[in-house]
Motif scaffolding. Structure first.
Motif, mmCIF file in Angstrom:
data_model
loop_
_atom_site.group_PDB
_atom_site.id
_atom_site.type_symbol
_atom_site.label_atom_id
_atom_site.label_comp_id
_atom_site.label_asym_id
_atom_site.label_seq_id
_atom_site.Cartn_x
_atom_site.Cartn_y
_atom_site.Cartn_z
ATOM 1 N N GLY A 107 0.671 -1.096 -0.031
ATOM 2 C CA GLY A 107 -0.058 0.175 -0.032
ATOM 3 C C GLY A 107 0.723 1.180 -0.050
ATOM 4 O O GLY A 107 0.489 2.344 -0.602
ATOM 5 N N LEU A 130 -3.242 -2.363 9.864
ATOM 6 C CA LEU A 130 -3.951 -3.315 9.170
ATOM 7 C C LEU A 130 -3.982 -4.436 10.058
ATOM 8 O O LEU A 130 -3.590 -5.127 10.678
ATOM 9 C CB LEU A 130 -3.029 -4.149 8.037
ATOM 10 C CG LEU A 130 -3.683 -4.817 6.971
ATOM 11 C CD1 LEU A 130 -4.755 -3.971 6.111
ATOM 12 C CD2 LEU A 130 -2.723 -5.425 5.659
ATOM 13 N N CYS A 152 -8.539 -4.363 1.339
ATOM 14 C CA CYS A 152 -8.059 -2.946 0.992
ATOM 15 C C CYS A 152 -8.015 -2.953 -0.224
ATOM 16 O O CYS A 152 -8.023 -3.971 -0.847
ATOM 17 C CB CYS A 152 -6.368 -2.875 1.400
ATOM 18 S SG CYS A 152 -6.059 -2.938 3.359
ATOM 19 N N ILE A 201 -4.752 5.025 -2.364
ATOM 20 C CA ILE A 201 -5.404 3.905 -1.621
ATOM 21 C C ILE A 201 -6.976 3.969 -1.755
ATOM 22 O O ILE A 201 -7.360 5.288 -0.949
ATOM 23 C CB ILE A 201 -4.869 4.109 -0.203
ATOM 24 C CG1 ILE A 201 -3.192 3.417 -0.385
ATOM 25 C CG2 ILE A 201 -5.648 2.823 0.709
ATOM 26 C CD1 ILE A 201 -2.534 3.551 0.866
ATOM 27 N N THR A 219 -9.558 2.104 -0.475
ATOM 28 C CA THR A 219 -10.005 1.568 0.597
ATOM 29 C C THR A 219 -8.991 1.080 1.378
ATOM 30 O O THR A 219 -8.104 0.248 0.944
ATOM 31 C CB THR A 219 -11.167 0.426 0.351
ATOM 32 O OG1 THR A 219 -12.017 0.996 -0.533
ATOM 33 C CG2 THR A 219 -11.722 -0.300 1.677
ATOM 34 N N TRP A 220 -9.101 1.089 2.852
ATOM 35 C CA TRP A 220 -7.803 0.588 3.792
ATOM 36 C C TRP A 220 -8.328 0.019 5.035
ATOM 37 O O TRP A 220 -9.415 0.695 5.582
ATOM 38 C CB TRP A 220 -6.832 1.773 4.316
ATOM 39 C CG TRP A 220 -5.721 0.950 4.610
ATOM 40 C CD1 TRP A 220 -5.390 0.944 6.005
ATOM 41 C CD2 TRP A 220 -4.745 0.375 3.965
ATOM 42 N NE1 TRP A 220 -4.325 0.310 6.261
ATOM 43 C CE2 TRP A 220 -3.617 -0.240 4.995
ATOM 44 C CE3 TRP A 220 -4.512 0.139 2.612
ATOM 45 C CZ2 TRP A 220 -2.559 -1.144 4.527
ATOM 46 C CZ3 TRP A 220 -3.167 -0.865 2.378
ATOM 47 C CH2 TRP A 220 -2.615 -1.231 3.363
ATOM 48 N N ASN A 221 -7.963 -1.109 5.235
ATOM 49 C CA ASN A 221 -8.377 -1.909 6.574
ATOM 50 C C ASN A 221 -9.922 -2.003 6.869
ATOM 51 O O ASN A 221 -10.232 -1.612 8.077
ATOM 52 C CB ASN A 221 -7.778 -0.933 7.574
ATOM 53 C CG ASN A 221 -7.420 -2.015 9.005
ATOM 54 O OD1 ASN A 221 -7.304 -3.259 8.867
ATOM 55 N ND2 ASN A 221 -7.478 -1.385 10.228
#
Length: 199
Positions: A154, A170, A176, A187, A189-191
């Protein structure tokens, strides 16, 4: 119609819970299996994965990632890629940050030389090679792997700097997405962990 590079979308799936991820021990190349809860987490990915059509599915060769991929419903499509191995922690394998800091107060995996393991630069090179493979393939791609290598992916995707991964927390069995906003790699979408709320 061929895909353009900006149509490449990479989904990152961290493996489900293991005994070591639960305890906070650094788990690099040790092949720790999923816990029962980890298997439930992996199964919770299945409804989300079922709505997608992936052009390429890659997984770390380690069993915790491969089993997560299988339980999520993509095992039959998956190819192993050694660049998805977790960071080789060398002498810090199996140890917790809190315990290491009893003798090295400011210790961080992101800034401390790793004896008998991989440097951050070495892991960054693996991440860069993997991203290039994804860009060459194009389309929608699923990667099943581990906490630190996915954080570095990422970071390298968005900032071309592996050390930025220190700022990307994470969770196990999280989702993600890496993609594009116009010509910029972002990025998107994350976590994401909302799928785990009812297990």
């Amino acid at each position: 119609m061929p895909h353009s590079p900006s149509s490449t979308e990479i989904w990152l799936f961290r493996h489900g819970e293991t005994e070591w991820s639960l305890s906070g021990a650094h788990t690099g190349r040790t092949d720790i299996p999923l816990t029962e809860n980890g298997r439930k987490q992996a199964m919770a990915l299945r409804p989300i994965v079922a709505k997608q059509s992936f052009d390429l599915v890659l997984t770390s060769p380690l069993s915790r990632a491969k089993e997560t991929c299988q339980l999520a419903g993509l095992g039959d499509k998956a190819q192993e890629d050694t660049n998805l191995y977790e960071w080789d922690y060398g002498e810090y394998e199996g140890k917790k940050t809190a315990d290491i800091r009893k003798t090295i107060p400011d210790w961080s995996i992101w800034t401390t030389p790793i004896k008998e393991g991989e440097s951050l630069d070495m892991v960054e090179k693996r991440a860069a090679a993997l991203i290039q493979r994804c860009l060459d393939h194009k389309g929608k791609i699923a990667l099943f792997a581990h906490g630190h290598i996915l954080r570095i992916l990422g970071a390298y995707w968005s900032a071309k700097k592996a050390s930025f991964g220190a700022h990307l927390a994470l969770s196990t069995a999280s989702i993600c997405k890496l993609g594009y906003e116009r010509e910029n790699q972002v990025i998107s979408t994350w976590n994401l962990t909302s799928h785990l709320e009812n297990i």
